[in-house]
Design an enzyme around this catalytic site. Structure first.
Site: not given
Ligand code: AMP
Length: 195
Positions: A13, A88, A127, A136, A147
């Site tokens: 994304k 989400r 990776r 990370r 996740r």
């Molecule tokens: P991402 O980089 O989008 O995969 O987000 C990393 C982490 O941030 C996720 O696993 C969640 O813990 C938190 N996070 C990011 N966006 C959201 C969201 N819209 N709602 C809830 N948690 C989020």
């Protein structure tokens, strides 16, 4: 134009959002990036979110809705936004619709990058093998599985929410990146055009 790039962690994304940002002048809003920045800066939001993120759970709706509401106030978002990793949950999606409606805007399209879970885990494993220690805190195969589970439980139901609104376009996220970009471009080019 306001768009959502939708899909599980690792689907690409962010990569596609950046392409659209560069080519279309839309602003990429990644709640993951914003939360990581808050955690790195040690703000209250960051402190509240860090442990939740590290274990692969969702940060509470009111926190992420709050950061998006604040960010949308900024003038650079006026031309349009690509939401990456938000919404989400159904509650987040409803809050987003209300926030945009308050500005006379709406989500124009939701582009789902459809990928295979096991392939995502496989990519992550290679990776980590190639570059141990660089990742990370939530970038490891175990947390990715968590996740992905959270994605299927809490986030995938949004597909119906947007399908019912006639906004969902699903594309093959397993194709080579340049092919995915070409398809995303084509879809975005058709947004707002008569069928
Ligand atoms: P991402 O980089 O989008 O995969 O987000 C990393 C982490 O941030 C996720 O696993 C969640 O813990 C938190 N996070 C990011 N966006 C959201 C969201 N819209 N709602 C809830 N948690 C989020």
């Amino acid at each position: 134009m306001d768009l959502i790039l939708f899909g599980p962690p690792g689907a690409g994304k962010g990569t596609q959002a950046k392409v659209l940002q560069d080519e279309r002048g839309l602003i990429q809003l990644s709640t993951g990036d914003m939360l990581r920045a808050a955690a790195a800066a040690g703000t209250e939001l960051g402190r509240k979110s860090k442990a939740v993120m590290d274990r692969g759970d969702l940060v509470p709706d009111e926190l992420v809705i709050g950061i998006i509401a604040e960010r949308l106030e900024k003038p650079d978002c006026a031309k349009g936004v690509i939401f990456d990793g938000f919404p989400r949950t159904v509650a987040q999606a409803k809050a987003l619709d209300a926030m945009l409606a308050g500005r006379g805007r709406k989500i124009d399209a939701v582009i789902e990058l459809k990928v295979d879970d096991e392939a995502m885990v496989g990519r992550m494993e290679s990776r980590v093998r190639e570059n141990p220690g660089a990742a990370r805190a939530d970038d490891n195969p175990e947390t990715l599985r968590k996740r992905l589970k959270v994605y299927h439980q809490n986030t995938a139901p949004l597909l119906d929410f947007y399908r019912d609104q006639g906004k969902l376009v699903t594309i093959d996220g397993m194709a080579p990146i340049t092919d995915v970009s070409a398809t995303v471009r084509r879809v975005v080019g058709q947004v707002g055009q008569p069928a």
